[in-house]
Scaffold this motif. Structure first.
Motif, PDB file in Angstrom:
ATOM      1  N   ASP A   1       0.869  -1.172   0.000  1.00 35.72           N
ATOM      2  CA  ASP A   1       0.000   0.000   0.000  1.00 35.72           C
ATOM      3  C   ASP A   1       0.913   1.231   0.000  1.00 35.72           C
ATOM      4  O   ASP A   1       1.742   1.381   0.907  1.00 35.72           O
ATOM      5  N   PRO A   2       0.774   2.110  -0.995  1.00 35.36           N
ATOM      6  CA  PRO A   2       1.705   3.249  -1.059  1.00 35.36           C
ATOM      7  C   PRO A   2       1.688   4.126   0.186  1.00 35.36           C
ATOM      8  O   PRO A   2       2.725   4.650   0.578  1.00 35.36           O
ATOM      9  N   THR A   3       0.518   4.264   0.822  1.00 39.60           N
ATOM     10  CA  THR A   3       0.491   5.127   2.013  1.00 39.60           C
ATOM     11  C   THR A   3       1.279   4.497   3.165  1.00 39.60           C
ATOM     12  O   THR A   3       1.862   5.207   3.981  1.00 39.60           O
ATOM     13  N   GLU A   4       1.337   3.170   3.200  1.00 40.63           N
ATOM     14  CA  GLU A   4       2.160   2.517   4.225  1.00 40.63           C
ATOM     15  C   GLU A   4       3.647   2.717   3.949  1.00 40.63           C
ATOM     16  O   GLU A   4       4.446   2.924   4.865  1.00 40.63           O
ATOM     17  N   LEU A   5       4.028   2.651   2.670  1.00 43.65           N
ATOM     18  CA  LEU A   5       5.428   2.899   2.311  1.00 43.65           C
ATOM     19  C   LEU A   5       5.806   4.348   2.645  1.00 43.65           C
ATOM     20  O   LEU A   5       6.883   4.612   3.181  1.00 43.65           O
ATOM     21  N   ILE A   6       4.908   5.282   2.311  1.00 43.35           N
ATOM     22  CA  ILE A   6       5.166   6.692   2.622  1.00 43.35           C
ATOM     23  C   ILE A   6       5.362   6.871   4.127  1.00 43.35           C
ATOM     24  O   ILE A   6       6.287   7.560   4.567  1.00 43.35           O
ATOM     25  N   GLU A   7       4.514   6.200   4.906  1.00 42.22           N
ATOM     26  CA  GLU A   7       4.628   6.317   6.364  1.00 42.22           C
ATOM     27  C   GLU A   7       5.990   5.821   6.864  1.00 42.22           C
ATOM     28  O   GLU A   7       6.578   6.412   7.760  1.00 42.22           O
ATOM     29  N   MET A   8       6.503   4.739   6.244  1.00 42.56           N
ATOM     30  CA  MET A   8       7.839   4.252   6.620  1.00 42.56           C
ATOM     31  C   MET A   8       8.894   5.342   6.402  1.00 42.56           C
ATOM     32  O   MET A   8       9.785   5.546   7.218  1.00 42.56           O
TER      33      MET A   8
END
Length: 372
Positions: free
Chosen positions: A148-155
């Motif tokens: 999920d791109p938003t999870e990657l962004i959060e990382m």
């Protein structure tokens, strides 16, 4: 300056990269109306099937030029401000104070200070790539993972900052381009992939280029051999891969002919306006993932040759594959090269890559392609 193409020299140079240890590679070089296409080696080491110059290929971070061009189109239409804080558009993804300090431009030229998410999504890679304890296990773990791109962004956003917003040198980070995709979606009401497909890929008339939705490369293509600094021996094929870990930053599939067509049209002012192109060519120092300081513009960077003027373009790598596309500032000379192995350099005891004959052979091919 107009050195006409020398097909014999190009044939020899591409063959030498294969002889130096690259399983297969292919390229297209253009000089005005002259076009040379060449290929050397194999697309499959088991069967000996040869590579051909028309193959489709994962081109990695060359995707960033397409994403940057899409954002600049929206800047031209007044939907995005290049120097507007990202908090104005995506307040939930980048917390307030930080989001207020990071502009859209800082995302495109990697001066946001946001960390790279890759070592968090792919833990075995560590601080990719230069640590003695790096390892390739995560590549296999995530072959079919849908991120999920938003999870990657959060990382990337929650990791320790790698610089202050706008400070130089910047640090190259895919987190920036995942945010640009969210920004495009926010202002266009369509996904970044749909917007880029319609307004960049189709506008440039690219028939063999796509942002893939599945893990396969459609059409004739090479297998992609990842060596991970000699730790995968023999190198393993990663051509079937879920690219959701990098969609707007590195998932593009293209051909060497399409890449040359794209950069030719971009530098001719046919994808973005001349004033946007001028912004794209304003550079700042950025530290690349290989640890080298390069000048980086907005999804483009320059390469200089001895007395031959500046070339603009971008390189890219994926697991097992890579590409480089460059065009001379006057638009007359172009090259696009695709290779089907990555990270062939073994690491020394301090975790630094050692020289390999492929490095010199590729440098020679680029020199012959760009300067004759």
């Amino acid at each position: 300056m107009g050195n006409l193409l020398d097909p014999a020299a190009l044939d020899a140079a591409i063959e030498n990269v294969h002889r130096a240890g690259m399983p297969g590679l292919f390229a297209e070089v253009r000089d005005g109306d002259q076009v040379w296409r060449g290929a050397a080696g194999v697309a499959d080491v088991a069967t000996g099937r040869p590579v051909t110059a028309g193959m489709r290929h994962r081109v990695g971070s060359i995707t960033k030029t397409f994403t940057a061009a899409a954002v600049l189109q929206q800047v031209e239409s007044g939907q995005i401000g290049l120097d507007t804080p990202i908090s104005r558009y995506l307040p939930r993804l980048v917390p307030k104070e930080r989001g207020d300090a990071i502009t859209v431009r800082m995302l495109i030229n990697h001066t946001s200070g946001l960390a790279e998410y890759l070592p968090y999504a792919y833990p075995s890679l560590k601080a990719f790539p230069y640590l003695p304890d790096t390892g390739p296990q995560s590549l296999d773990d995530h072959r079919h993972t849908w991120f999920d791109p938003t999870e990657l962004i959060e990382m990337g956003v929650t990791a320790p900052a790698v610089g202050t917003p706008g400070g130089t040198p910047g640090l190259y980070s895919n987190t920036n381009y995942l945010l640009l995709a969210e920004l495009l979606e926010q202002v266009t009401g369509t996904t970044a992939e749909q917007y880029i497909t319609r307004n960049v890929i189709e506008r440039a008339g690219l028939r063999d280029t796509e942002l893939p939705t599945g893990p396969y490369v459609d059409g004739p293509h090479s297998l992609l051999y990842e060596a991970w600094f000699g730790m995968i021996d023999p190198p393993r094929d990663y051509s079937v891969y879920n690219m959701s870990w990098a969609i707007p930053a590195g998932s593009l599939i293209s051909t060497v002919a399409d890449l040359n067509r794209f950069y030719g049209m971009l530098l001719a002012g046919k994808i973005v306006s001349p004033s946007s192109l001028a912004q794209m060519r304003r550079t700042v120092p950025v530290v690349s993932q290989e640890g080298k300081t390069i000048d980086y513009g907005l999804g483009l960077y320059p390469m200089e040759g001895p007395g031959q003027g500046i070339f603009w373009g971008h390189g890219g790598t994926v697991w097992g594959g890579g590409a480089l596309a460059m065009i001379r500032a006057d638009g007359k000379r172009q090259m696009a090269v695709a290779v089907n192995m990555q990270r062939w350099n073994r690491l020394d005891s301090s975790g630094r890559p050692q020289a390999h004959p492929i490095d010199d052979a590729l440098a020679t091919l680029y020199r012959v392609a760009m300067y004759g």
